[in-house]
Design an enzyme around this catalytic site. Structure first.
Site, PDB file in Angstrom:
ATOM      1  N   LYS A 111      48.356  62.275  10.936  1.00 18.85           N
ATOM      2  CA  LYS A 111      48.080  61.224  11.928  1.00 18.85           C
ATOM      3  C   LYS A 111      49.315  60.390  12.230  1.00 18.85           C
ATOM      4  CE  LYS A 111      43.089  60.740  11.663  1.00 18.85           C
ATOM      5  NZ  LYS A 111      41.933  59.885  11.482  1.00 18.85           N
ATOM      6  N   LYS A 194      42.958  70.566  13.800  1.00 19.19           N
ATOM      7  CA  LYS A 194      41.560  70.161  13.702  1.00 19.19           C
ATOM      8  C   LYS A 194      41.056  69.613  15.036  1.00 19.19           C
ATOM      9  CE  LYS A 194      40.416  66.157  11.800  1.00 19.19           C
ATOM     10  NZ  LYS A 194      39.383  65.166  11.497  1.00 19.19           N
ATOM     11  N   LYS A 197      38.190  63.622  17.737  1.00 20.55           N
ATOM     12  CA  LYS A 197      37.705  62.830  18.885  1.00 20.55           C
ATOM     13  C   LYS A 197      38.814  62.008  19.514  1.00 20.55           C
ATOM     14  CE  LYS A 197      34.839  60.293  15.784  1.00 20.55           C
ATOM     15  NZ  LYS A 197      35.717  59.869  14.688  1.00 20.55           N
TER      16      LYS A 197
HETATM   17  N1  AQP Z   1      37.070  69.176  13.210  1.00 17.55           N
HETATM   18  C1  AQP Z   1      36.197  68.865  12.263  1.00 17.55           C
HETATM   19  N2  AQP Z   1      35.488  69.837  11.651  1.00 17.55           N
HETATM   20  C2  AQP Z   1      34.580  69.538  10.687  1.00 17.55           C
HETATM   21  N3  AQP Z   1      34.303  68.272  10.296  1.00 17.55           N
HETATM   22  C3  AQP Z   1      34.983  67.268  10.888  1.00 17.55           C
HETATM   23  N4  AQP Z   1      34.956  65.938  10.729  1.00 17.55           N
HETATM   24  C4  AQP Z   1      35.837  65.376  11.581  1.00 17.55           C
HETATM   25  N5  AQP Z   1      36.449  66.313  12.304  1.00 17.55           N
HETATM   26  C5  AQP Z   1      35.948  67.516  11.892  1.00 17.55           C
HETATM   27  C6  AQP Z   1      34.089  65.240   9.798  1.00 17.55           C
HETATM   28  O1  AQP Z   1      33.390  64.233  10.521  1.00 17.55           O
HETATM   29  C7  AQP Z   1      33.156  63.133   9.630  1.00 17.55           C
HETATM   30  C8  AQP Z   1      33.520  61.851  10.302  1.00 17.55           C
HETATM   31  O2  AQP Z   1      34.913  61.849  10.566  1.00 17.55           O
HETATM   32  P1  AQP Z   1      35.612  60.520  11.059  1.00 17.55           P
HETATM   33  O3  AQP Z   1      35.261  60.245  12.445  1.00 17.55           O
HETATM   34  O4  AQP Z   1      35.297  59.406  10.147  1.00 17.55           O
HETATM   35  O5  AQP Z   1      37.146  60.771  10.878  1.00 17.55           O
HETATM   36  P2  AQP Z   1      38.040  62.000  11.156  1.00 17.55           P
HETATM   37  O6  AQP Z   1      37.859  63.012  10.073  1.00 17.55           O
HETATM   38  O7  AQP Z   1      39.437  61.472  11.350  1.00 17.55           O
HETATM   39  O8  AQP Z   1      37.434  62.595  12.513  1.00 17.55           O
HETATM   40  P3  AQP Z   1      38.125  62.696  13.906  1.00 17.55           P
HETATM   41  O9  AQP Z   1      37.136  63.253  14.856  1.00 17.55           O
HETATM   42  O10 AQP Z   1      39.422  63.429  13.774  1.00 17.55           O
HETATM   43  O11 AQP Z   1      38.350  61.171  14.247  1.00 17.55           O
HETATM   44  P4  AQP Z   1      39.663  60.451  14.754  1.00 17.55           P
HETATM   45  O12 AQP Z   1      40.177  61.288  15.886  1.00 17.55           O
HETATM   46  O13 AQP Z   1      39.210  59.094  15.198  1.00 17.55           O
HETATM   47  O14 AQP Z   1      40.597  60.383  13.608  1.00 17.55           O
HETATM   48  C9  AQP Z   1      33.945  63.406   8.348  1.00 17.55           C
HETATM   49  O15 AQP Z   1      33.051  63.878   7.368  1.00 17.55           O
HETATM   50  C10 AQP Z   1      34.893  64.491   8.754  1.00 17.55           C
HETATM   51  O16 AQP Z   1      35.224  65.344   7.654  1.00 17.55           O
END
Ligand code: AQP
Length: 340
Positions: A111, A194, A197
């Protein structure tokens, strides 16, 4: 009954990755666990969030979770900032966590990228707050996507060091629950990254509120290679984009890579993508319309979160107060704002 805790950041519209890696599993686990689910707004501000948008995004994330089947009466759904015990235990854990441990966190490296000096201290330290989120409830099971495995190992290191330093057996061991063939859904534009969002490209992900046309267009444009699908799972080796699409198909049909390939092996991507689109629309359209139904009644969403926060605080306040006592904080009872 085992107690479960998990959280999701209100940092945008949830993606198919969030759904298959976490939200869907959260709903399924409700049958035989005591579940506490949290919209982690403290975590969201580790990266810039427009203040005017954050409250709305928090409501939207809660609506998505309710639409995915989270039952706020039988279980608990709330937003993190409404329960101050998370931040209180978080501070204690920042002081338990070693810098060397945080330096190993691959998500921070991903990140922060090349701009390391300029990202927030919160982004660096957030895995310690995540440990506090879970351990404030003495939760022992944490359903997450594969990307969170390393953070849960860190949470166990923190719990162990706390117990060791204060000579107690207070915080339990945590087990990650990483479930199904889509525990790590990858970007539709790059099978080695990955799905996220907050990715700059909307084409890289399926959002849970995408309509049928958007889903079809994104899947049609999803990156693939020139070969047809292999007949066996071993044939996906070295083909990250193909593996990703097959994994999504397997998760949505509750099967595995091998059985998807038994049915679709030898087909070209054009035909496979059409089947995948139909499946995605069938599974996601009801969630989108149920989310909209909740969003039409923001008062009802806030009532769910208010009730959830009160019940969450009742569970974690005594645990965090005990952690503070173990640390040696003087507890002065009955403090009210203003002069005593
Ligand atoms: N690509 C993914 N595949 C499987 N699981 C995923 N998770 C996130 N992306 C994937 C799981 O979703 C839960 C919540 O995640 P989060 O929103 O708290 O944080 P993150 O992992 O950083 O998800 P994002 O979508 O990538 O958010 P941003 O872009 O805001 O950083 C977790 O259980 C995560 O494992």
């Amino acid at each position: 009954m085992q107690r479960i805790f998990s959280g999701i950041q209100p940092s945008g519209i949830p993606t198919l990755g969030n759904y298959l890696g976490a939200m869907r599993n959260w709903a399924a686990l409700q049958h035989d666990h005591e579940c506490i689910y949290c919209v982690v707004d403290l975590h969201a501000i580790t990266q810039w969030q427009e203040p005017a948008d954050l409250a709305r995004q928090t409501r939207e994330m809660a609506a998505s979770l309710l639409a995915c089947g989270i039952d706020p009466r039988a279980h608990i759904l709330f937003n993190q900032s409404a329960v101050p015990a998370h931040a209180r235990l978080g501070w204690i854990f920042y002081c338990v966590t070693r810098l060397g441990w945080l330096n190993r966190m691959t998500q921070f490296k991903d990140k922060a990228g090349k701009d390391r000096e300029n990202v927030s201290a919160g982004l660096y330290i957030y895995p310690s707050l995540m440990a506090a989120d879970i351990l404030a409830y003495h939760a022992t099971r944490v359903p997450v996507g594969e990307d969170q495995r390393q953070h849960l190992e860190l949470a166990n290191d923190i719990a162990q060091k706390f117990n060791h330093d204060y000579g107690v057996e207070f915080f339990p061991h945590i087990e990650p629950l990483i479930m199904g063939p889509a525990a790590r859904v990858m970007s539709l534009r790059d099978g080695t990254r990955k799905m996220s969002k907050s990715d700059a490209s909307d084409q890289s992900r399926i959002n849970l509120n995408d309509d049928a046309d958007m889903i079809a267009a994104k899947i049609r444009r999803a990156k693939t290679d020139a070969e047809p699908l292999p007949g066996e799972a071993e044939g996906l080796e070295g083909r990250p984009e193909a593996r990703n699409l097959v994994g999504i198909f397997a998760a949505l049909t509750d099967t595995d890579h091998a059985s998807v390939l038994r049915e679709h092996g030898g087909r070209g991507f054009g035909a496979f993508k059409e089947s995948l689109t139909a499946l995605l629309v069938e599974k996601l359209a009801p969630i989108a319309s149920e989310t909209t139904r909740w969003l039409n009644d923001p008062g009802a969403i806030e009532a769910v979160l208010r009730d959830g926060a009160a019940r969450a605080a009742a569970l974690c306040d005594p645990i965090v107060a005990e952690a503070e006592r173990l640390v040696g904080f003087l507890s002065v009872q009955g403090v009210k704002a203003g002069r005593a």
